[in-house]
Structures are given as structure tokens and as C-alpha cells.
Design an enzyme around this catalytic site. Sequence first.
Site, PDB file in Angstrom:
ATOM      1  N   GLY A 197       0.771  -1.241   0.000  1.00 22.62           N
ATOM      2  CA  GLY A 197       0.000   0.000   0.000  1.00 22.62           C
ATOM      3  C   GLY A 197       0.798   1.285   0.000  1.00 22.62           C
ATOM      4  O   GLY A 197       0.236   2.356   0.229  1.00 22.62           O
TER       5      GLY A 197
ATOM      6  N   TRP B   9       2.159   3.128  -2.436  1.00 22.62           N
ATOM      7  CA  TRP B   9       1.726   4.123  -3.422  1.00 22.62           C
ATOM      8  C   TRP B   9       0.343   4.663  -3.088  1.00 22.62           C
ATOM      9  O   TRP B   9       0.107   5.871  -3.166  1.00 22.62           O
ATOM     10  CB  TRP B   9       1.737   3.511  -4.826  1.00 22.62           C
ATOM     11  CG  TRP B   9       3.115   3.440  -5.424  1.00 22.62           C
ATOM     12  CD1 TRP B   9       4.310   3.572  -4.765  1.00 22.62           C
ATOM     13  CD2 TRP B   9       3.435   3.232  -6.796  1.00 22.62           C
ATOM     14  NE1 TRP B   9       5.345   3.450  -5.649  1.00 22.62           N
ATOM     15  CE2 TRP B   9       4.839   3.242  -6.899  1.00 22.62           C
ATOM     16  CE3 TRP B   9       2.670   3.024  -7.937  1.00 22.62           C
ATOM     17  CZ2 TRP B   9       5.503   3.054  -8.118  1.00 22.62           C
ATOM     18  CZ3 TRP B   9       3.324   2.838  -9.154  1.00 22.62           C
ATOM     19  CH2 TRP B   9       4.718   2.851  -9.248  1.00 22.62           C
TER      20      TRP B   9
ATOM     21  N   ASP C 149      -4.698  -6.101  -5.855  1.00 17.76           N
ATOM     22  CA  ASP C 149      -3.489  -6.914  -5.702  1.00 17.76           C
ATOM     23  C   ASP C 149      -3.891  -8.355  -5.396  1.00 17.76           C
ATOM     24  O   ASP C 149      -4.964  -8.606  -4.838  1.00 17.76           O
ATOM     25  CB  ASP C 149      -2.599  -6.373  -4.580  1.00 17.76           C
ATOM     26  CG  ASP C 149      -1.152  -6.845  -4.710  1.00 17.76           C
ATOM     27  OD1 ASP C 149      -0.277  -5.995  -4.996  1.00 17.76           O
ATOM     28  OD2 ASP C 149      -0.880  -8.044  -4.541  1.00 17.76           O
TER      29      ASP C 149
ATOM     30  N   ASP D 111      -6.485 -11.559  -8.706  1.00 15.08           N
ATOM     31  CA  ASP D 111      -5.580 -11.505  -9.854  1.00 15.08           C
ATOM     32  C   ASP D 111      -6.333 -10.897 -11.027  1.00 15.08           C
ATOM     33  O   ASP D 111      -7.205 -11.538 -11.608  1.00 15.08           O
ATOM     34  CB  ASP D 111      -5.109 -12.920 -10.182  1.00 15.08           C
ATOM     35  CG  ASP D 111      -4.056 -12.954 -11.275  1.00 15.08           C
ATOM     36  OD1 ASP D 111      -3.869 -11.918 -11.955  1.00 15.08           O
ATOM     37  OD2 ASP D 111      -3.421 -14.009 -11.450  1.00 15.08           O
TER      38      ASP D 111
ATOM     39  N   ASP E 136       2.719  -0.892  -9.812  1.00 15.29           N
ATOM     40  CA  ASP E 136       3.978  -1.312  -9.194  1.00 15.29           C
ATOM     41  C   ASP E 136       4.065  -2.843  -9.221  1.00 15.29           C
ATOM     42  O   ASP E 136       4.736  -3.454  -8.396  1.00 15.29           O
ATOM     43  CB  ASP E 136       4.028  -0.795  -7.746  1.00 15.29           C
ATOM     44  CG  ASP E 136       5.428  -0.809  -7.161  1.00 15.29           C
ATOM     45  OD1 ASP E 136       6.399  -0.718  -7.937  1.00 15.29           O
ATOM     46  OD2 ASP E 136       5.564  -0.919  -5.929  1.00 15.29           O
TER      47      ASP E 136
ATOM     48  N   LYS F  10       6.128   0.598 -13.066  1.00 16.73           N
ATOM     49  CA  LYS F  10       7.454   0.020 -12.832  1.00 16.73           C
ATOM     50  C   LYS F  10       7.758  -0.977 -13.945  1.00 16.73           C
ATOM     51  O   LYS F  10       6.953  -1.854 -14.242  1.00 16.73           O
ATOM     52  CB  LYS F  10       7.503  -0.690 -11.481  1.00 16.73           C
ATOM     53  CG  LYS F  10       8.830  -1.407 -11.215  1.00 16.73           C
ATOM     54  CD  LYS F  10       8.959  -1.860  -9.782  1.00 16.73           C
ATOM     55  CE  LYS F  10       8.008  -2.981  -9.436  1.00 16.73           C
ATOM     56  NZ  LYS F  10       8.113  -3.360  -8.004  1.00 16.73           N
TER      57      LYS F  10
END
Length: 209
Positions: A63, A65, A83, A99, A124, A164
Amino acid sequence: MSKQKHSASSGRWLKEHFDDKYANEARKKGYRSRAYFKMEEIQTKDKLLTPGMTIVDLGAAPGGWSQYAAKIIGDNGQIIACDLLPMDPIAGVSFLQGDFREEAVLDALLERIQPNMVDVVMSDMAPNIAGNNSVDQPRAMYLVELALDMCRQVLATNGSFVVKVFQGEGFDQYVKDVREMFKTVKVRKPDSSRARSREVFIVATGYKG
């Protein structure tokens, strides 16, 4: 990779983690992770986030971000986070565990989002590392392709994207693909990103729609 090598690599990561000034600072200040500082650095340079925004955070746990973004966007903004792993609640963040490569999870995520109304998509995400670059890099690139596809589905015109990415095979083409979709694209390596890590962050603004 042998178990011995994998163990040595894991041990090195643990030592780096506990010696790392950003990880230590995150623990002291109650931040979810050192990723908090990466987003803080990106925000300082690129000013992506403003009050009242709607944000999608992919690969959100634990968490860092979302925690930073929630502070910037305030009570009138909203964050929809997703997530595989669980994440402790954050005020102003709607979290979906699952997912999003699975259709049912993606549909549940999209139900929480108004089409073309998201101001920032941030990702990320990283794959589980096998220790074999010929396996790890394609997995990582697959995830960032999914994040870019999410932009196509939900991002508002002139919206922004931060993701990322691990440098390696497919990276240059991915940057080209992002440039086709956004007016301005920069590649950032925050100070809080470990120097030996191949991770960089693509910051794209001005989604062409």
C-alpha cells in the site's frame, strides 16, 4: 538456480532491506513500504497527482503508493486498488484482492470504475521471481502490457500513467508503445530505488485517448 544460490540471494536481499535507509525510514514513519518514497520522488518531479483525482493502483499491496496518493488527492478523490495479496485498509482506498489477469476479477475491478474517468493509472506490479532472467523478464513485461491495456480501458483523455518496468528484453519496444499513446514520456530512477535493481519507472502524461 540452486537452493544454495537462491538462499544466498535471499539473504543478501534481507540484509540490504534492513540496512536500507528508506526501508528503515518507512518503518519509523509508519509508511507501508519504501515504495512510498518512490512515488513521493516521482510526484516531486512530475506533479502527477492533484486533489480530487480518481486513481487506479495495480499491484498495490502493501500500500505504499496508495498511502502516498491518498494524502495528495484528499477526501474528494478516490483510489481503486488491486493486488493478489491482502492489504490493510487505507482511508479513501477501495481495495479489491484478486488476480486482475482473471476475467472475473477484471470485471469486478472495472465495475468500480467509470470508463474514461480515471485520471492516473499506476502500476507497481512485479512477477514472482524465479531467478532466471529468460523467465522473469517475459513475466514482468506481460504485467506492464496489462497495465498499459488498463489505460486503454479506463484512462481519461490527458490522463497519466506511471509503471514500474524492468530493463531488459522488450523494454525499448514498450517505451515506444507508451510514447504512441501519451504526449510526454519520461523514464525515472528514483533515489529510493536500489541502484543494482533493473527497475525503472515510466512516467507518461497527456493520454491521447
